[in-house]
Design an enzyme around this catalytic site. Structure first.
Site, PDB file in Angstrom:
ATOM      1  N   PHE A 232       0.889  -1.174   0.000  1.00  0.00           N
ATOM      2  CA  PHE A 232       0.000   0.000   0.000  1.00  0.00           C
ATOM      3  C   PHE A 232       0.923   1.219   0.000  1.00  0.00           C
ATOM      4  O   PHE A 232       1.041   1.927   0.999  1.00  0.00           O
ATOM      5  CB  PHE A 232      -0.873   0.012   1.262  1.00  0.00           C
ATOM      6  CG  PHE A 232      -1.798  -1.168   1.395  1.00  0.00           C
ATOM      7  CD1 PHE A 232      -3.141  -1.062   1.047  1.00  0.00           C
ATOM      8  CD2 PHE A 232      -1.324  -2.382   1.884  1.00  0.00           C
ATOM      9  CE1 PHE A 232      -3.998  -2.142   1.182  1.00  0.00           C
ATOM     10  CE2 PHE A 232      -2.181  -3.477   2.018  1.00  0.00           C
ATOM     11  CZ  PHE A 232      -3.519  -3.358   1.663  1.00  0.00           C
ATOM     12  N   ASP A 253      -0.247  -0.067  -5.229  1.00  0.00           N
ATOM     13  CA  ASP A 253      -1.314   0.754  -4.636  1.00  0.00           C
ATOM     14  C   ASP A 253      -2.497   0.707  -5.590  1.00  0.00           C
ATOM     15  O   ASP A 253      -2.331   0.567  -6.802  1.00  0.00           O
ATOM     16  CB  ASP A 253      -0.855   2.198  -4.424  1.00  0.00           C
ATOM     17  CG  ASP A 253      -1.680   2.929  -3.368  1.00  0.00           C
ATOM     18  OD1 ASP A 253      -1.211   3.072  -2.225  1.00  0.00           O
ATOM     19  OD2 ASP A 253      -2.830   3.338  -3.684  1.00  0.00           O
ATOM     20  N   SER A 254      -3.701   0.858  -5.031  1.00  0.00           N
ATOM     21  CA  SER A 254      -4.880   0.852  -5.907  1.00  0.00           C
ATOM     22  C   SER A 254      -5.114   2.214  -6.557  1.00  0.00           C
ATOM     23  O   SER A 254      -5.944   2.344  -7.438  1.00  0.00           O
ATOM     24  CB  SER A 254      -6.117   0.430  -5.108  1.00  0.00           C
ATOM     25  OG  SER A 254      -6.276   1.299  -4.015  1.00  0.00           O
ATOM     26  N   ASN A 284      -5.090  -3.914  -6.418  1.00  0.00           N
ATOM     27  CA  ASN A 284      -5.656  -4.171  -5.099  1.00  0.00           C
ATOM     28  C   ASN A 284      -4.695  -5.125  -4.378  1.00  0.00           C
ATOM     29  O   ASN A 284      -4.382  -6.197  -4.899  1.00  0.00           O
ATOM     30  CB  ASN A 284      -7.032  -4.824  -5.297  1.00  0.00           C
ATOM     31  CG  ASN A 284      -7.680  -5.193  -3.987  1.00  0.00           C
ATOM     32  OD1 ASN A 284      -7.016  -5.548  -3.007  1.00  0.00           O
ATOM     33  ND2 ASN A 284      -8.995  -5.117  -3.959  1.00  0.00           N
ATOM     34  N   ALA A 285      -4.228  -4.734  -3.209  1.00  0.00           N
ATOM     35  CA  ALA A 285      -3.194  -5.515  -2.530  1.00  0.00           C
ATOM     36  C   ALA A 285      -3.656  -6.942  -2.211  1.00  0.00           C
ATOM     37  O   ALA A 285      -2.850  -7.880  -2.242  1.00  0.00           O
ATOM     38  CB  ALA A 285      -2.771  -4.799  -1.253  1.00  0.00           C
ATOM     39  N   ASP A 305       0.851  -1.388   4.863  1.00  0.00           N
ATOM     40  CA  ASP A 305       0.374  -0.182   5.567  1.00  0.00           C
ATOM     41  C   ASP A 305      -0.958   0.232   4.956  1.00  0.00           C
ATOM     42  O   ASP A 305      -1.050   1.249   4.259  1.00  0.00           O
ATOM     43  CB  ASP A 305       1.420   0.937   5.446  1.00  0.00           C
ATOM     44  CG  ASP A 305       1.004   2.216   6.158  1.00  0.00           C
ATOM     45  OD1 ASP A 305       0.142   2.136   7.059  1.00  0.00           O
ATOM     46  OD2 ASP A 305       1.529   3.292   5.812  1.00  0.00           O
ATOM     47  N   CYS A 345      -3.429   1.835  11.220  1.00  0.00           N
ATOM     48  CA  CYS A 345      -3.688   3.187  11.732  1.00  0.00           C
ATOM     49  C   CYS A 345      -5.113   3.287  12.282  1.00  0.00           C
ATOM     50  O   CYS A 345      -5.626   4.376  12.469  1.00  0.00           O
ATOM     51  CB  CYS A 345      -3.425   4.232  10.664  1.00  0.00           C
ATOM     52  SG  CYS A 345      -4.369   3.969   9.165  1.00  0.00           S
TER      53      CYS A 345
HETATM   54  N1  SAH Z   1       2.518   3.594   3.345  1.00  0.00           N
HETATM   55  C1  SAH Z   1       2.076   4.843   2.782  1.00  0.00           C
HETATM   56  C2  SAH Z   1       0.677   5.223   3.221  1.00  0.00           C
HETATM   57  C3  SAH Z   1      -0.375   4.254   2.832  1.00  0.00           C
HETATM   58  S1  SAH Z   1      -1.974   4.950   2.956  1.00  0.00           S
HETATM   59  C4  SAH Z   1       3.063   5.932   3.214  1.00  0.00           C
HETATM   60  O1  SAH Z   1       3.720   5.751   4.217  1.00  0.00           O
HETATM   61  O2  SAH Z   1       3.111   6.966   2.548  1.00  0.00           O
HETATM   62  C5  SAH Z   1      -2.960   3.683   2.309  1.00  0.00           C
HETATM   63  C6  SAH Z   1      -2.847   3.539   0.814  1.00  0.00           C
HETATM   64  O3  SAH Z   1      -3.574   2.364   0.487  1.00  0.00           O
HETATM   65  C7  SAH Z   1      -3.449   4.639  -0.031  1.00  0.00           C
HETATM   66  O4  SAH Z   1      -2.479   5.110  -0.927  1.00  0.00           O
HETATM   67  C8  SAH Z   1      -4.606   3.969  -0.804  1.00  0.00           C
HETATM   68  O5  SAH Z   1      -4.674   4.417  -2.157  1.00  0.00           O
HETATM   69  C9  SAH Z   1      -4.174   2.539  -0.776  1.00  0.00           C
HETATM   70  N2  SAH Z   1      -5.232   1.504  -0.854  1.00  0.00           N
HETATM   71  C10 SAH Z   1      -6.447   1.498  -0.288  1.00  0.00           C
HETATM   72  N3  SAH Z   1      -7.051   0.293  -0.484  1.00  0.00           N
HETATM   73  C11 SAH Z   1      -6.170  -0.459  -1.188  1.00  0.00           C
HETATM   74  C12 SAH Z   1      -6.187  -1.797  -1.682  1.00  0.00           C
HETATM   75  N4  SAH Z   1      -7.229  -2.591  -1.466  1.00  0.00           N
HETATM   76  N5  SAH Z   1      -5.104  -2.256  -2.329  1.00  0.00           N
HETATM   77  C13 SAH Z   1      -4.025  -1.451  -2.536  1.00  0.00           C
HETATM   78  N6  SAH Z   1      -3.962  -0.195  -2.092  1.00  0.00           N
HETATM   79  C14 SAH Z   1      -5.008   0.305  -1.435  1.00  0.00           C
END
Ligand code: SAH
Length: 402
Positions: A232, A253-254, A284-285, A305, A345
């Site tokens: 993510f 990231d999505s 999608n992760a 994250d 978080c």
């Molecule tokens: N680790 C990053 C913050 C992550 S915030 C840092 O430190 O800067 C969470 C992120 O997850 C966002 O960018 C959002 O676009 C992404 N996200 C939300 N759902 C998701 C999913 N199902 N798969 C992949 N990414 C996703």
């Protein structure tokens, strides 16, 4: 809405025994259900709080619409809130000077954590970003004190306001748009732990950072090795920190716009010779981990994250299931000796819940995990021990030994 001025003496709000006992335990919030009388108290005003017997408990900021009706600011009488705000800002800045290292981007004011409930201020190099979350902080006299004090103490090129329209609606504040409140500059480059990032407050893809992860980036980089995946990755916070230590880094990231900024950030660091190429994957992760796992892909370092899965207490069970699924998949893909950096978080998922989830995932994945570090948010997001809501971030770094 009537506005509190510094010359009027504060109105009085009486609270129930339950509300008073919460304050005696060191909390700073009183819910609306514990307000006994607040007749004629102006929205967003400075108030004097008394218990049901009339005993004075201190001074607070009052909201006429929030479920959190009272946010305490002092156990003493306060006559002039803007003057107190100036002092608290000076204290918050001094606290950062003492505690924050290796960055020109950090949180300057963390609401309750800096005894300024309803106010968030971040610094990105020479741009300061402020966010106002309550009626009291929105008063003109308070805004004026805030902007002048930030200018005098931090000398930023500009100050921008980041508006959360939903919060303003809940606080019954008039709509307002994000934008510059002082100066002209709206974009800059900031550095955390020697890694550079773009910040753009206004135009195009808004950028910024999860400043609360700053110390965790540096910690994760110490253990990272081999082939790494940041599931993510947003604008590349972890991925860019891992890149100098790893043979290959992929960031998933999505959000395509987030990945576009991540790529620009990578180019910025690449140009400095700091970072190798990173592969960015729009996915999608949950699917990514499943597909890569099925195709036999293995990693030495995985970072998870995700966004907050539990926004309310009711979401807790579903959130824990979500975290478990992700962590289980990641654990299955880590080589022996591999490193898992896993975060949450969600305030409603406690550290105990999170560690239990991870233990269950390890068990199901038939992997043995050793905890290297159990971490929280960076020190520029101070936790008030008696206000549990100020502690929300968990970041666990663990190694897989078989
Ligand atoms: N680790 C990053 C913050 C992550 S915030 C840092 O430190 O800067 C969470 C992120 O997850 C966002 O960018 C959002 O676009 C992404 N996200 C939300 N759902 C998701 C999913 N199902 N798969 C992949 N990414 C996703």
């Amino acid at each position: 809405m009537s506005k509190q001025t510094s010359s009027t003496s504060p109105a009085t709000v009486a609270i129930s025994a339950r509300g008073a006992s919460r304050l005696k335990d060191g909390h700073v919030w009183v819910y609306r259900s514990d307000i006994v009388s607040a007749d004629g108290v102006p929205a967003g005003s400075l108030v004097s709080v008394v218990d049901h017997r009339g005993q004075r408990l201190g001074s607070a900021l009052y909201s006429s619409s929030s479920q959190i009706a009272i946010r305490m600011i002092s156990q003493e009488p306060v006559g002039d809130f803007p003057a107190l705000l100036r002092q608290r800002l000076a204290d918050a800045i001094a606290y950062r000077e003492a505690m924050v290292r290796d960055t020109n981007a950090h949180r300057v004011v963390f609401s309750e954590g800096d005894f300024l409930p309803g106010l968030i201020v971040d610094r990105y190099n020479d741009i300061v970003s402020m966010q106002i979350l309550t009626q009291a902080m929105d008063a003109e006299s308070v805004r004026a004190a805030l902007v002048s004090e930030l200018s005098e103490r931090l000398h930023p090129a500009s100050i921008v306001e980041r508006v959360d329209p939903r919060v303003r609606q809940l606080e019954e504040l008039p709509a307002r748009s994000s934008g510059l409140v002082r100066g002209e500059k709206s974009s800059t480059i900031f550095t955390m732990n020697g890694v550079q990032f773009h910040f753009d407050a206004l135009e195009g893809q808004k950028t910024g950072a999860f400043l609360d992860q700053r110390e965790n980036y540096a910690a994760a980089a110490q253990y990272a090795h081999g082939e790494a995946l940041d599931g993510f990755c947003y604008q590349g916070g972890f991925a860019l920190h891992l890149a100098p230590r790893c043979s290959r880094v992929s960031g998933g990231d999505s959000s395509r716009p987030a990945l576009e900024v991540a790529d620009r950030n990578a180019a910025l660091n690449h140009a400095q010779g700091n970072v190798r190429e990173i592969e960015w994957i729009e996915a999608n992760a949950f699917d990514l981990l499943k597909d890569y796992s099925a195709s036999g892909q293995r990693y030495d370092t995985i970072v998870l994250d995700p966004p907050a899965f539990a926004k309310t207490k009711r979401d807790l069970d579903a959130a824990v299931r979500g975290y478990k699924e992700l962590n289980l998949r990641a654990l299955k893909m880590l080589r022996p000796g591999g490193v898992l950096v896993t975060c949450s978080c969600s305030y409603h998922v406690s550290q105990t819940d999170f560690l239990q989830m991870l233990a269950d995932a390890a068990c199901d994945a038939r992997r043995t995990l050793r905890l290297a570090e159990v971490r929280g948010q960076s020190k520029d997001h101070p936790i008030l021990l008696n206000v549990p809501e100020t502690a929300y971030l968990k970041c666990v770094i663990a190694t897989v030994s078989n």
